[in-house]
Design an enzyme around this catalytic site. Structure first.
Site, PDB file in Angstrom:
ATOM      1  N   ASN A  88       7.498  24.450  44.219  1.00  0.00           N
ATOM      2  CA  ASN A  88       7.654  24.469  45.762  1.00  0.00           C
ATOM      3  C   ASN A  88       7.422  25.871  46.211  1.00  0.00           C
ATOM      4  O   ASN A  88       7.761  26.632  45.526  1.00  0.00           O
ATOM      5  CB  ASN A  88       8.934  23.847  46.062  1.00  0.00           C
ATOM      6  CG  ASN A  88      10.340  24.545  45.698  1.00  0.00           C
ATOM      7  OD1 ASN A  88      10.253  24.959  44.431  1.00  0.00           O
ATOM      8  ND2 ASN A  88      11.274  24.571  46.504  1.00  0.00           N
ATOM      9  N   LEU A  89       6.862  25.967  47.554  1.00  0.00           N
ATOM     10  CA  LEU A  89       6.632  27.138  48.055  1.00  0.00           C
ATOM     11  C   LEU A  89       6.886  26.966  49.497  1.00  0.00           C
ATOM     12  O   LEU A  89       6.614  26.166  50.304  1.00  0.00           O
ATOM     13  CB  LEU A  89       5.018  27.485  47.968  1.00  0.00           C
ATOM     14  CG  LEU A  89       4.489  28.451  48.728  1.00  0.00           C
ATOM     15  CD1 LEU A  89       5.190  29.784  48.261  1.00  0.00           C
ATOM     16  CD2 LEU A  89       2.978  28.475  49.054  1.00  0.00           C
ATOM     17  N   GLU A  90       7.562  27.885  50.143  1.00  0.00           N
ATOM     18  CA  GLU A  90       8.142  27.974  51.439  1.00  0.00           C
ATOM     19  C   GLU A  90       7.909  29.366  52.218  1.00  0.00           C
ATOM     20  O   GLU A  90       7.687  30.343  51.514  1.00  0.00           O
ATOM     21  CB  GLU A  90       9.633  27.632  51.735  1.00  0.00           C
ATOM     22  CG  GLU A  90      10.072  26.591  50.981  1.00  0.00           C
ATOM     23  CD  GLU A  90      11.588  26.615  50.836  1.00  0.00           C
ATOM     24  OE1 GLU A  90      12.154  25.367  50.358  1.00  0.00           O
ATOM     25  OE2 GLU A  90      12.358  27.360  51.061  1.00  0.00           O
ATOM     26  N   HIS A 101       5.161  21.221  48.236  1.00  0.00           N
ATOM     27  CA  HIS A 101       5.941  20.563  47.375  1.00  0.00           C
ATOM     28  C   HIS A 101       5.558  20.929  46.005  1.00  0.00           C
ATOM     29  O   HIS A 101       4.420  20.832  45.551  1.00  0.00           O
ATOM     30  CB  HIS A 101       6.278  18.956  47.784  1.00  0.00           C
ATOM     31  CG  HIS A 101       6.760  18.833  49.185  1.00  0.00           C
ATOM     32  ND1 HIS A 101       7.869  18.032  49.319  1.00  0.00           N
ATOM     33  CD2 HIS A 101       6.413  19.228  50.348  1.00  0.00           C
ATOM     34  CE1 HIS A 101       8.222  17.795  50.763  1.00  0.00           C
ATOM     35  NE2 HIS A 101       7.517  18.781  51.072  1.00  0.00           N
ATOM     36  N   GLU A 103       5.091  18.774  43.484  1.00  0.00           N
ATOM     37  CA  GLU A 103       4.126  17.805  43.118  1.00  0.00           C
ATOM     38  C   GLU A 103       2.912  18.035  43.560  1.00  0.00           C
ATOM     39  O   GLU A 103       1.827  17.729  42.825  1.00  0.00           O
ATOM     40  CB  GLU A 103       4.496  16.347  43.502  1.00  0.00           C
ATOM     41  CG  GLU A 103       6.065  16.076  42.670  1.00  0.00           C
ATOM     42  CD  GLU A 103       7.192  16.363  43.682  1.00  0.00           C
ATOM     43  OE1 GLU A 103       8.158  15.460  43.545  1.00  0.00           O
ATOM     44  OE2 GLU A 103       7.298  17.218  44.248  1.00  0.00           O
ATOM     45  N   CYS A 128      10.250  13.255  46.740  1.00  0.00           N
ATOM     46  CA  CYS A 128      10.644  12.749  48.256  1.00  0.00           C
ATOM     47  C   CYS A 128       9.657  11.780  48.662  1.00  0.00           C
ATOM     48  O   CYS A 128       8.648  11.434  47.845  1.00  0.00           O
ATOM     49  CB  CYS A 128      10.776  13.834  48.941  1.00  0.00           C
ATOM     50  SG  CYS A 128       9.377  14.774  49.291  1.00  0.00           S
ATOM     51  N   CYS A 131       6.218  13.327  48.792  1.00  0.00           N
ATOM     52  CA  CYS A 131       5.265  13.371  47.767  1.00  0.00           C
ATOM     53  C   CYS A 131       4.753  11.993  46.953  1.00  0.00           C
ATOM     54  O   CYS A 131       3.807  11.841  46.675  1.00  0.00           O
ATOM     55  CB  CYS A 131       6.342  14.190  46.713  1.00  0.00           C
ATOM     56  SG  CYS A 131       6.366  15.919  46.949  1.00  0.00           S
TER      57      CYS A 131
END
Length: 298
Positions: A88-90, A101, A103, A128, A131
């Protein structure tokens, strides 16, 4: 070995850790080919399923979640047998819809590498709804095997019953199928040429808005991302976010970006320039170069 794996490698049994360390060199970006995976399985003395689960801390080490501080790792196993990690990357300070996400990151990793089918998704937390919907866009998406810690392996159809997908919108060539659309290119700029090539491989059946981003770092390396739409629209993956995920997987820093290009089709129903600019300005003090090009007829 890259520093980001120092903690996660200690979570592995010694035989697997010893076999894996040589793969975690400076250029490692989360790709383990089928022969390397077979070697890891043999060295570990475990089953393939057990090794896949054991590798999840390595995938999670690729994450960059400054908002949630919640590290999710995923592995996409392609039809070729190769493994593609993602995490994951924010984007700091930006709206949550800019997030990638795990995935999505793993799937885009496989897609950018030329894979045409994913047969297994291994993830350290239950996917989630976002995804699950994104995975449903893939070739044979409902049949993808989902592997979770301490859970029985189930197909995506188990996790997404009564699914809405590409066929409901009359799309018969889903994401990961080989496709290429050609566009006019009157530039000799290598970044523009690369972006147009990547745009031709993007997946935009609902808006016809083919698009791609290419980022260049200070040493001249480039990292691309393509647009990947979803039948449910919101789980679509933006090309800028895919490019940034690609950059981070390669252990590069935002501060290394010196140039960013977005190329879009002139016949698309939407534009991604606003979203791309917002994402870029959150992490780098540079301006986005934007170009709109015509598709070749034929």
């Amino acid at each position: 070995m890259q520093n980001r794996f120092l903690d996660s490698i200690t979570q592995l049994d010694k035989p697997l850790a010893n076999a894996l360390v040589p793969l975690l060199h400076d250029q490692f970006c989360g790709h383990i080919d089928a022969s390397q995976f077979a070697g890891l399985v043999k060295a570990s003395g475990k089953t393939e399923q057990q090794v896949l689960m054991d590798l999840l801390p390595i995938a999670a080490a690729l994450a960059n979640p400054p908002i949630s501080e919640f590290y999710v790792g995923a592995i996409a196993k392609a039809g070729s047998g190769d493994l593609y990690m993602g995490a994951n990357l924010e984007l700091p300070g930006e709206a949550l819809f800019h997030s990638v996400h795990a995935e999505q990151s793993a799937i885009s990793h496989a897609w950018l590498s030329g894979e045409t089918e994913i047969v297994d998704i291994i993830v350290n937390f239950s996917p989630c709804g976002h995804c699950r919907q994104f995975m449903n866009e893939l070739v044979n998406g409902s049949k993808i095997n989902i592997h979770l810690p301490n859970q029985e392996i189930q197909t995506l159809a188990h996790y997404l019953p009564y699914a809405f997908g590409p066929a409901d919108l009359d799309v018969t060539v889903p994401l990961l199928c080989k496709r290429e659309q050609e566009f006019n290119c009157d530039s000799d700029d290598p970044m523009i040429i690369e972006a147009i090539d990547q745009m031709g491989l993007s997946y935009a059946p609902y808006t016809n808005s083919n698009a791609a981003v290419v980022l260049e770092t200070n040493d001249g390396a480039t990292f691309c991302g393509r647009y990947a739409e979803s039948a449910a629209f919101n789980p679509s993956m933006q090309p800028m976010q895919m490019a940034l995920s690609n950059l981070i997987r390669h252990n590069r820093q935002y501060s290394e970006i010196k140039r960013a290009v977005l190329v879009e089709s002139s016949v698309g129903k939407i534009t991604l320039v606003g979203a791309a600019m917002d994402a870029l300005h959150a992490i780098a003090p540079i301006e986005l170069e934007h170009m709109v090009v015509e598709p070749l007829l034929g």
